[in-house]
Design an enzyme around this catalytic site. Sequence first.
Site, PDB file in Angstrom:
ATOM      1  N   SER A 239      12.876  21.799  38.611  1.00  0.00           N
ATOM      2  CA  SER A 239      11.539  21.523  38.051  1.00  0.00           C
ATOM      3  C   SER A 239      10.752  22.810  37.830  1.00  0.00           C
ATOM      4  O   SER A 239      10.157  23.022  36.761  1.00  0.00           O
ATOM      5  CB  SER A 239      10.765  20.549  38.934  1.00  0.00           C
ATOM      6  OG  SER A 239      10.785  20.953  40.278  1.00  0.00           O
ATOM      7  N   HIS A 269      17.817  15.935  42.062  1.00  0.00           N
ATOM      8  CA  HIS A 269      16.570  16.654  42.375  1.00  0.00           C
ATOM      9  C   HIS A 269      15.563  15.631  42.941  1.00  0.00           C
ATOM     10  O   HIS A 269      15.885  14.906  43.882  1.00  0.00           O
ATOM     11  CB  HIS A 269      16.102  17.366  41.092  1.00  0.00           C
ATOM     12  CG  HIS A 269      15.022  18.388  41.271  1.00  0.00           C
ATOM     13  ND1 HIS A 269      14.647  18.910  42.481  1.00  0.00           N
ATOM     14  CD2 HIS A 269      14.201  18.999  40.357  1.00  0.00           C
ATOM     15  CE1 HIS A 269      13.675  19.791  42.307  1.00  0.00           C
ATOM     16  NE2 HIS A 269      13.379  19.854  41.024  1.00  0.00           N
ATOM     17  N   HIS A 316      21.457  20.886  50.271  1.00  0.00           N
ATOM     18  CA  HIS A 316      20.508  21.711  49.529  1.00  0.00           C
ATOM     19  C   HIS A 316      21.222  22.919  48.950  1.00  0.00           C
ATOM     20  O   HIS A 316      22.163  23.442  49.549  1.00  0.00           O
ATOM     21  CB  HIS A 316      19.347  22.181  50.416  1.00  0.00           C
ATOM     22  CG  HIS A 316      18.141  22.571  49.620  1.00  0.00           C
ATOM     23  ND1 HIS A 316      17.976  23.829  49.111  1.00  0.00           N
ATOM     24  CD2 HIS A 316      17.073  21.846  49.219  1.00  0.00           C
ATOM     25  CE1 HIS A 316      16.836  23.857  48.428  1.00  0.00           C
ATOM     26  NE2 HIS A 316      16.258  22.665  48.475  1.00  0.00           N
ATOM     27  N   ARG A 325      10.037  20.531  55.457  1.00  0.00           N
ATOM     28  CA  ARG A 325       9.213  19.479  54.847  1.00  0.00           C
ATOM     29  C   ARG A 325       9.641  18.112  55.385  1.00  0.00           C
ATOM     30  O   ARG A 325       8.831  17.197  55.492  1.00  0.00           O
ATOM     31  CB  ARG A 325       9.339  19.530  53.315  1.00  0.00           C
ATOM     32  CG  ARG A 325       8.881  20.841  52.708  1.00  0.00           C
ATOM     33  CD  ARG A 325       9.234  20.943  51.238  1.00  0.00           C
ATOM     34  NE  ARG A 325      10.676  20.921  51.008  1.00  0.00           N
ATOM     35  CZ  ARG A 325      11.252  20.952  49.811  1.00  0.00           C
ATOM     36  NH1 ARG A 325      10.497  20.985  48.717  1.00  0.00           N
ATOM     37  NH2 ARG A 325      12.568  20.947  49.685  1.00  0.00           N
ATOM     38  N   ASP A 371      13.503  14.875  50.554  1.00  0.00           N
ATOM     39  CA  ASP A 371      13.553  13.539  49.958  1.00  0.00           C
ATOM     40  C   ASP A 371      14.031  12.463  50.927  1.00  0.00           C
ATOM     41  O   ASP A 371      13.814  11.275  50.693  1.00  0.00           O
ATOM     42  CB  ASP A 371      14.463  13.551  48.719  1.00  0.00           C
ATOM     43  CG  ASP A 371      13.889  14.405  47.619  1.00  0.00           C
ATOM     44  OD1 ASP A 371      12.654  14.377  47.443  1.00  0.00           O
ATOM     45  OD2 ASP A 371      14.647  15.113  46.934  1.00  0.00           O
TER      46      ASP A 371
HETATM   47  N1  NMX Z   1      26.553  14.068  49.954  1.00  0.00           N
HETATM   48  C1  NMX Z   1      27.847  14.206  49.552  1.00  0.00           C
HETATM   49  N2  NMX Z   1      28.341  15.331  49.024  1.00  0.00           N
HETATM   50  C2  NMX Z   1      27.504  16.374  48.938  1.00  0.00           C
HETATM   51  C3  NMX Z   1      26.183  16.326  49.381  1.00  0.00           C
HETATM   52  C4  NMX Z   1      25.704  15.106  49.883  1.00  0.00           C
HETATM   53  N3  NMX Z   1      24.439  14.930  50.259  1.00  0.00           N
HETATM   54  N4  NMX Z   1      25.613  17.533  49.158  1.00  0.00           N
HETATM   55  C5  NMX Z   1      26.557  18.316  48.593  1.00  0.00           C
HETATM   56  N5  NMX Z   1      27.712  17.605  48.462  1.00  0.00           N
HETATM   57  C6  NMX Z   1      28.928  18.032  47.798  1.00  0.00           C
HETATM   58  C7  NMX Z   1      28.624  18.401  46.354  1.00  0.00           C
HETATM   59  O1  NMX Z   1      28.535  17.235  45.530  1.00  0.00           O
HETATM   60  C8  NMX Z   1      29.772  19.307  46.007  1.00  0.00           C
HETATM   61  O2  NMX Z   1      30.894  18.504  45.770  1.00  0.00           O
HETATM   62  P1  NMX Z   1      31.978  18.877  44.623  1.00  0.00           P
HETATM   63  O3  NMX Z   1      32.541  20.192  45.057  1.00  0.00           O
HETATM   64  O4  NMX Z   1      32.926  17.743  44.650  1.00  0.00           O
HETATM   65  O5  NMX Z   1      31.212  19.003  43.341  1.00  0.00           O
HETATM   66  C9  NMX Z   1      29.990  20.050  47.314  1.00  0.00           C
HETATM   67  O6  NMX Z   1      29.405  19.236  48.363  1.00  0.00           O
HETATM   68  C10 NMX Z   1      29.323  21.418  47.351  1.00  0.00           C
HETATM   69  O7  NMX Z   1      27.959  21.276  47.040  1.00  0.00           O
HETATM   70  P2  NMX Z   1      26.858  22.291  47.658  1.00  0.00           P
HETATM   71  O8  NMX Z   1      27.221  23.669  47.185  1.00  0.00           O
HETATM   72  O9  NMX Z   1      26.728  22.080  49.106  1.00  0.00           O
HETATM   73  O10 NMX Z   1      25.512  21.751  46.992  1.00  0.00           O
HETATM   74  P3  NMX Z   1      24.875  22.154  45.586  1.00  0.00           P
HETATM   75  O11 NMX Z   1      24.091  23.395  45.765  1.00  0.00           O
HETATM   76  O12 NMX Z   1      25.858  22.131  44.481  1.00  0.00           O
HETATM   77  O13 NMX Z   1      23.898  20.898  45.351  1.00  0.00           O
HETATM   78  C11 NMX Z   1      22.342  19.245  46.045  1.00  0.00           C
HETATM   79  C12 NMX Z   1      22.728  20.720  46.120  1.00  0.00           C
HETATM   80  C13 NMX Z   1      20.982  19.059  46.673  1.00  0.00           C
HETATM   81  C14 NMX Z   1      22.274  18.844  44.566  1.00  0.00           C
HETATM   82  C15 NMX Z   1      23.401  18.396  46.791  1.00  0.00           C
HETATM   83  O14 NMX Z   1      23.368  18.736  48.169  1.00  0.00           O
HETATM   84  C16 NMX Z   1      23.207  16.903  46.627  1.00  0.00           C
HETATM   85  O15 NMX Z   1      23.701  16.335  45.637  1.00  0.00           O
HETATM   86  N6  NMX Z   1      22.478  16.222  47.582  1.00  0.00           N
HETATM   87  C17 NMX Z   1      22.175  14.820  47.452  1.00  0.00           C
HETATM   88  C18 NMX Z   1      21.048  14.606  46.466  1.00  0.00           C
HETATM   89  C19 NMX Z   1      19.746  15.112  47.019  1.00  0.00           C
HETATM   90  O16 NMX Z   1      19.353  14.825  48.139  1.00  0.00           O
HETATM   91  N7  NMX Z   1      19.000  15.843  46.176  1.00  0.00           N
HETATM   92  C20 NMX Z   1      17.653  16.295  46.526  1.00  0.00           C
HETATM   93  C21 NMX Z   1      17.551  17.810  46.806  1.00  0.00           C
HETATM   94  C22 NMX Z   1      16.164  18.193  47.155  1.00  0.00           C
HETATM   95  N8  NMX Z   1      15.255  18.025  46.024  1.00  0.00           N
HETATM   96  O17 NMX Z   1      14.202  17.479  46.173  1.00  0.00           O
HETATM   97  O18 NMX Z   1      15.550  18.455  44.914  1.00  0.00           O
HETATM   98  C1  MLT Z   2      12.736  21.419  45.597  1.00  0.00           C
HETATM   99  O1  MLT Z   2      11.752  21.207  46.308  1.00  0.00           O
HETATM  100  O2  MLT Z   2      12.607  21.836  44.435  1.00  0.00           O
HETATM  101  C2  MLT Z   2      14.088  21.049  46.092  1.00  0.00           C
HETATM  102  O3  MLT Z   2      14.183  21.204  47.468  1.00  0.00           O
HETATM  103  C3  MLT Z   2      15.220  21.669  45.334  1.00  0.00           C
HETATM  104  C4  MLT Z   2      15.411  23.144  45.450  1.00  0.00           C
HETATM  105  O4  MLT Z   2      14.624  23.886  46.014  1.00  0.00           O
HETATM  106  O5  MLT Z   2      16.463  23.597  44.936  1.00  0.00           O
END
Ligand code: NMX
Ligand code: MLT
Length: 434
Positions: A239, A269, A316, A325, A371
């Site tokens: 964002s 996100h 994350h 948070r 979240d």
């Molecule tokens: N559940 C299952 N698998 C996960 C999760 C999770 N919560 N978090 C990461 N992984 C997986 C990810 O999908 C990836 O798999 P693959 O290699 O098959 O593509 C692997 O672990 C490595 O990912 P990371 O490097 O740890 O995470 P990345 O930096 O790519 O993504 C998020 C960060 C936040 C997108 C990821 O942790 C996620 O999808 N979390 C669940 C959704 C979520 O809670 N998002 C909100 C984040 C905060 N916000 O407000 O934005």
């Molecule tokens: C945010 O507040 O924007 C989320 O935690 C995602 C991030 O920092 O990558």
Amino acid sequence: MSLEETLAEKIGEWRPRTELLVKQYGDVKVGEVTIGQALGGARGVRCLVTDISYLDPNEGIRFRGFTIPEVLSALPRVPGSDMPYVEGHIWLLLTGDIPTESQVHGLVADLAGRRGVPSYVFDVLRAMPPDTHPMTLFSAGILAMQRESKFVKAYEAGLGKMDHWRPTLEDALDLWSRTGELGAFVYRLKYRDGTPVEPDRRLDLGGDFAHLMGIAPPYDDVARLFFILHSDHESGNVSAHAGHLVASALSDVYYAASAMLNGLAGPLHGLANQEVLRWIQGVMDQMGDEQPTEEKMAEFVRATLDAGQVIPGFGHAVLRKTDPRYTEQRNFCLKHLPDDPIFRYVDLLYKVVPPILQEQGKAKNPWPNVDAHTGVIQWHYGLREYDFYTVLFGIGRAIGVLSNIIWDRALGYPIERPKSLTTEMLEQMAGIGA
Ligand code: NMX
Ligand code: MLT
């Protein structure tokens, strides 16, 4: 001194620092980019500069150098509440200073005087189909207001680059004064009778949001806490980056805020906060009145992972510990709603999910993010339409994104334009392929 005068002084002091770095030290390296990073979402690539917040992987966010507990205790408090004025946080993000009581009261009055979403915006949203997502309505409402931009008028009149930040500040103040009102209208349009409620200009931003939503105290404090916690998370998140990118073309803050909301609306996100509640509701439907044991909850978590889905609210891109948070919202729950059934579910997930993600070995951060906790508090105070939760995130995030855009303009940051490569070029660099 007014906010604009204070900012003008700060900007004048800051500009020589940026100018010196650009002119004399522009060739100093801040990092290198690997193929993994180019193909991996630019993770860890250091190419953005902001002084408004910084995210340490092991400590969490600092706003202008202050941790979340420090911000909450240092900012002037709303009389009779546990939480500070959101307006004080805006002052802090913009200037870097904890404001005095009188500075906060001045900003509260300024923003209250600007309230009043134009009625044509409500008409635009009423014309949209009833199953439109609240984030689409919210983003479209902000985009519809773009014709109000003072920056556009000043730019067309030939305003010089050094002063671009001034009408941008004006636009940001106008928009900040109206995001709560617009968000509350989106809620009423989607889930109530669709009539807008008149803002109460005697109230601060958090108090007025609770009034517009028709929810009694301490929901005003919930709103204050939410908007502050979600305001900023340095510049690389989707964002913040989307807002910055769009504004770098000198698009005004209405275009930029709408764009940042469109990124926030993705399930990886900000939308993860609605996904957490949707996931918990799915478990509750299967469990009936029974509270799951740790073993039973672990089964649900494993089933989600086995289906190839992520556990929303965990993981994350930068953080490597429990999100502060999350902790702050947990502290709020422990004080105000320790026996809430959804809180017990979320607490159980806190015990169960991290070891399973660690055992699976994929996620770099097994701990909960912001979240994971949003829904508990909102649900408890009667806001059960979880599709709406990301709008609350967006109201908060607009504070940080727009503060950054004001400073981007003040420091003359150019249009953003990184360079792309082809797969063949990467193969050549790697020494593979033909
Ligand atoms: N559940 C299952 N698998 C996960 C999760 C999770 N919560 N978090 C990461 N992984 C997986 C990810 O999908 C990836 O798999 P693959 O290699 O098959 O593509 C692997 O672990 C490595 O990912 P990371 O490097 O740890 O995470 P990345 O930096 O790519 O993504 C998020 C960060 C936040 C997108 C990821 O942790 C996620 O999808 N979390 C669940 C959704 C979520 O809670 N998002 C909100 C984040 C905060 N916000 O407000 O934005
Ligand atoms: C945010 O507040 O924007 C989320 O935690 C995602 C991030 O920092 O990558």
